[in-house]
Design a protein around this motif. Structure first.
Motif, mmCIF file in Angstrom:
data_model
loop_
_atom_site.group_PDB
_atom_site.id
_atom_site.type_symbol
_atom_site.label_atom_id
_atom_site.label_comp_id
_atom_site.label_asym_id
_atom_site.label_seq_id
_atom_site.Cartn_x
_atom_site.Cartn_y
_atom_site.Cartn_z
ATOM 1 N N CYS A 130 0.816 -1.229 0.000
ATOM 2 C CA CYS A 130 0.000 0.000 0.000
ATOM 3 C C CYS A 130 0.845 1.274 0.000
ATOM 4 O O CYS A 130 0.363 2.336 -0.387
ATOM 5 N N ILE A 131 2.082 1.178 0.441
ATOM 6 C CA ILE A 131 2.891 2.388 0.567
ATOM 7 C C ILE A 131 3.218 3.019 -0.789
ATOM 8 O O ILE A 131 3.315 4.249 -0.893
ATOM 9 N N TRP A 132 3.310 2.191 -1.853
ATOM 10 C CA TRP A 132 3.796 2.724 -3.125
ATOM 11 C C TRP A 132 2.838 3.693 -3.805
ATOM 12 O O TRP A 132 3.280 4.758 -4.269
ATOM 13 N N PRO A 133 1.539 3.379 -3.938
ATOM 14 C CA PRO A 133 0.656 4.388 -4.550
ATOM 15 C C PRO A 133 0.657 5.708 -3.789
ATOM 16 O O PRO A 133 0.642 6.786 -4.402
ATOM 17 N N ILE A 134 0.713 5.639 -2.453
ATOM 18 C CA ILE A 134 0.700 6.868 -1.644
ATOM 19 C C ILE A 134 2.001 7.632 -1.833
ATOM 20 O O ILE A 134 2.017 8.850 -2.059
ATOM 21 N N LEU A 135 3.127 6.903 -1.750
ATOM 22 C CA LEU A 135 4.445 7.555 -1.871
ATOM 23 C C LEU A 135 4.619 8.209 -3.249
ATOM 24 O O LEU A 135 5.005 9.381 -3.348
ATOM 25 N N LEU A 136 4.317 7.469 -4.309
ATOM 26 C CA LEU A 136 4.543 7.996 -5.660
ATOM 27 C C LEU A 136 3.615 9.168 -5.971
ATOM 28 O O LEU A 136 4.017 10.134 -6.608
ATOM 29 N N ASN A 137 2.358 9.095 -5.512
ATOM 30 C CA ASN A 137 1.442 10.225 -5.730
ATOM 31 C C ASN A 137 1.869 11.439 -4.920
ATOM 32 O O ASN A 137 1.703 12.578 -5.375
ATOM 33 N N THR A 138 2.410 11.195 -3.710
ATOM 34 C CA THR A 138 2.897 12.320 -2.907
ATOM 35 C C THR A 138 4.084 13.000 -3.591
ATOM 36 O O THR A 138 4.155 14.241 -3.664
ATOM 37 N N VAL A 139 5.031 12.195 -4.097
ATOM 38 C CA VAL A 139 6.185 12.759 -4.808
ATOM 39 C C VAL A 139 5.709 13.577 -6.018
ATOM 40 O O VAL A 139 6.166 14.709 -6.247
ATOM 41 N N ALA A 140 4.763 13.008 -6.788
ATOM 42 C CA ALA A 140 4.242 13.718 -7.961
ATOM 43 C C ALA A 140 3.558 15.027 -7.558
ATOM 44 O O ALA A 140 3.712 16.060 -8.224
ATOM 45 N N GLY A 141 2.812 14.991 -6.438
ATOM 46 C CA GLY A 141 2.134 16.206 -5.973
ATOM 47 C C GLY A 141 3.102 17.276 -5.525
ATOM 48 O O GLY A 141 2.936 18.466 -5.856
ATOM 49 N N VAL A 142 4.160 16.883 -4.805
ATOM 50 C CA VAL A 142 5.145 17.864 -4.297
ATOM 51 C C VAL A 142 5.958 18.458 -5.446
ATOM 52 O O VAL A 142 6.198 19.666 -5.490
ATOM 53 N N THR A 143 6.394 17.610 -6.387
ATOM 54 C CA THR A 143 7.231 18.111 -7.488
ATOM 55 C C THR A 143 6.449 18.956 -8.496
ATOM 56 O O THR A 143 7.061 19.665 -9.289
ATOM 57 N N SER A 144 5.107 18.857 -8.462
ATOM 58 C CA SER A 144 4.321 19.642 -9.430
ATOM 59 C C SER A 144 3.891 21.003 -8.892
ATOM 60 O O SER A 144 3.182 21.738 -9.584
ATOM 61 N N ILE A 145 4.334 21.334 -7.668
ATOM 62 C CA ILE A 145 3.966 22.643 -7.102
ATOM 63 C C ILE A 145 4.643 23.761 -7.901
ATOM 64 O O ILE A 145 5.839 23.678 -8.212
ATOM 65 N N ASP A 146 3.880 24.768 -8.211
ATOM 66 C CA ASP A 146 4.381 25.894 -9.016
ATOM 67 C C ASP A 146 5.590 26.550 -8.333
ATOM 68 O O ASP A 146 5.536 26.890 -7.151
ATOM 69 N N GLU A 147 6.676 26.736 -9.102
ATOM 70 C CA GLU A 147 7.880 27.351 -8.543
ATOM 71 C C GLU A 147 7.638 28.789 -8.110
ATOM 72 O O GLU A 147 8.280 29.290 -7.189
ATOM 73 N N VAL A 148 6.712 29.466 -8.800
ATOM 74 C CA VAL A 148 6.399 30.856 -8.419
ATOM 75 C C VAL A 148 5.868 30.895 -6.988
ATOM 76 O O VAL A 148 6.245 31.769 -6.186
ATOM 77 N N LEU A 149 5.002 29.915 -6.655
ATOM 78 C CA LEU A 149 4.456 29.868 -5.291
ATOM 79 C C LEU A 149 5.562 29.584 -4.275
ATOM 80 O O LEU A 149 5.615 30.204 -3.199
ATOM 81 N N GLN A 150 6.473 28.676 -4.632
ATOM 82 C CA GLN A 150 7.552 28.337 -3.707
ATOM 83 C C GLN A 150 8.484 29.530 -3.505
ATOM 84 O O GLN A 150 8.913 29.820 -2.374
ATOM 85 N N ASN A 151 8.809 30.223 -4.600
ATOM 86 C CA ASN A 151 9.678 31.395 -4.476
ATOM 87 C C ASN A 151 8.999 32.513 -3.687
ATOM 88 O O ASN A 151 9.647 33.225 -2.904
ATOM 89 N N THR A 152 7.690 32.650 -3.888
ATOM 90 C CA THR A 152 6.947 33.669 -3.133
ATOM 91 C C THR A 152 6.986 33.370 -1.639
ATOM 92 O O THR A 152 7.162 34.278 -0.808
ATOM 93 N N LEU A 167 2.054 25.350 2.463
ATOM 94 C CA LEU A 167 2.113 25.327 1.003
ATOM 95 C C LEU A 167 2.218 23.906 0.437
ATOM 96 O O LEU A 167 1.358 23.479 -0.344
ATOM 97 N N VAL A 168 3.260 23.165 0.867
ATOM 98 C CA VAL A 168 3.555 21.881 0.229
ATOM 99 C C VAL A 168 2.428 20.867 0.463
ATOM 100 O O VAL A 168 1.885 20.287 -0.491
ATOM 101 N N LEU A 169 2.074 20.643 1.735
ATOM 102 C CA LEU A 169 1.047 19.623 2.020
ATOM 103 C C LEU A 169 -0.327 19.979 1.431
ATOM 104 O O LEU A 169 -0.968 19.119 0.809
ATOM 105 N N PRO A 170 -0.804 21.243 1.585
ATOM 106 C CA PRO A 170 -2.099 21.556 0.947
ATOM 107 C C PRO A 170 -2.071 21.418 -0.567
ATOM 108 O O PRO A 170 -3.004 20.890 -1.165
#
Length: 257
Positions: A130-152, A167-170
């Motif tokens: 069960c860990i893999w679908p959660i882990l991979l979707n979490t990685v995909a969600g974190v890496t897809s966060i807009d860089e503008v938001l992170q820099n802001t 920012l990251v978790l929401p």
């Protein structure tokens, strides 16, 4: 009121049609492998809600929830770290791809040797899958966060922990919830498999035991109970998801307007 009745009609319509077809078939045709609905209902309540509720049903649900809970905690934690720190992602990605490709059921002999026939073995097996679908979707969600938001967030002085929290978790939560949804069915399957092959109790153990004894209504009652547990898990998850992602649903509605 009308929309609620319509929704109930859609939800119950097909099951009621199938039940009517089942009753009609068993009233005109005797089939040893397909019991009458009344017989199955009697065995279902007698076995699972009087004989085996405390000794088998509750332990099975406990293993399922423990495995799923540990998978969520570990998958989200590791997924956020891997998604947020690029060099860790590059370091561990090949190893994770290798481990993910190994079917979890092949680990049963290994876990039996290492841990033994106990609840820890069954919970570990659920976590391993069960860990893999959660882990991979979490990685995909974190890496897809807009860089503008992170820099802001950096410019306004948010510290790392605050950036994670606000920012990251929401921002990654829609994909995290998608990963958890995929894991629900996987957890149920692994619970049944572990109880079928390495257990002396539980819903999976008794369902295969009834099949070996050619106790057909009892065997079907186990399958029916697993289906009901799956539906309840899905409804509870949907209820939690609607509350956690209320902001996201509102955002999508505004985009569609």
């Amino acid at each position: 009121m009308i929309s609620t009745l319509k929704r109930a009609g859609y939800f119950l319509g097909l099951p009621l049609i199938l039940l009517a077809a089942w009753i009609g078939y068993t009233s005109v045709q005797t089939n040893f492998f397909i019991p009458e609905p009344a017989v199955l209902a009697d065995r279902f309540f007698h076995i699972w809600f009087s004989e085996r509720l405390m000794s088998d049903v509750l332990p099975s649900i406990g293993r399922l929830l423990a495995g799923l809970g540990l998978s969520i905690v570990a998958g989200v934690t590791i997924g956020v770290i891997i998604g947020y720190v690029r060099w860790i992602r590059w370091l561990f990605e090949p190893l994770f791809e290798f481990i993910r490709a190994v079917p979890s059921t092949i680990l049963i002999p290994v876990l039996l040797l290492l841990i033994g026939i106990n609840d820890a073995m069954k919970i570990t097996l659920i976590v391993c899958s069960c860990i893999w679908p959660i882990l991979l979707n979490t990685v995909a969600g974190v890496t897809s966060i807009d860089e503008v938001l992170q820099n802001t967030a950096k410019v306004i002085g948010l510290k790392k922990l605050d950036r994670m929290r606000y920012l990251v978790l929401p921002a990654a939560s829609p994909q995290i919830m998608a990963g958890i949804r995929q894991s629900l069915a996987v957890a149920l399957i692994l619970m049944v498999v572990s109880e079928m092959f390495a257990s002396t109790d539980g819903i999976g153990h008794w369902t295969i035991n009834f099949q070996n004894r050619v106790a057909i209504p009892e065997m079907w009652s186990g399958i029916l109970l697993l289906g009901i547990i799956g539906v309840v898990l899905s409804v509870v998850f949907h209820w939690i998801q609607k509350r956690i992602l209320a902001w996201y649903e509102g955002l999508k509605e505004n985009e569609n307007d």
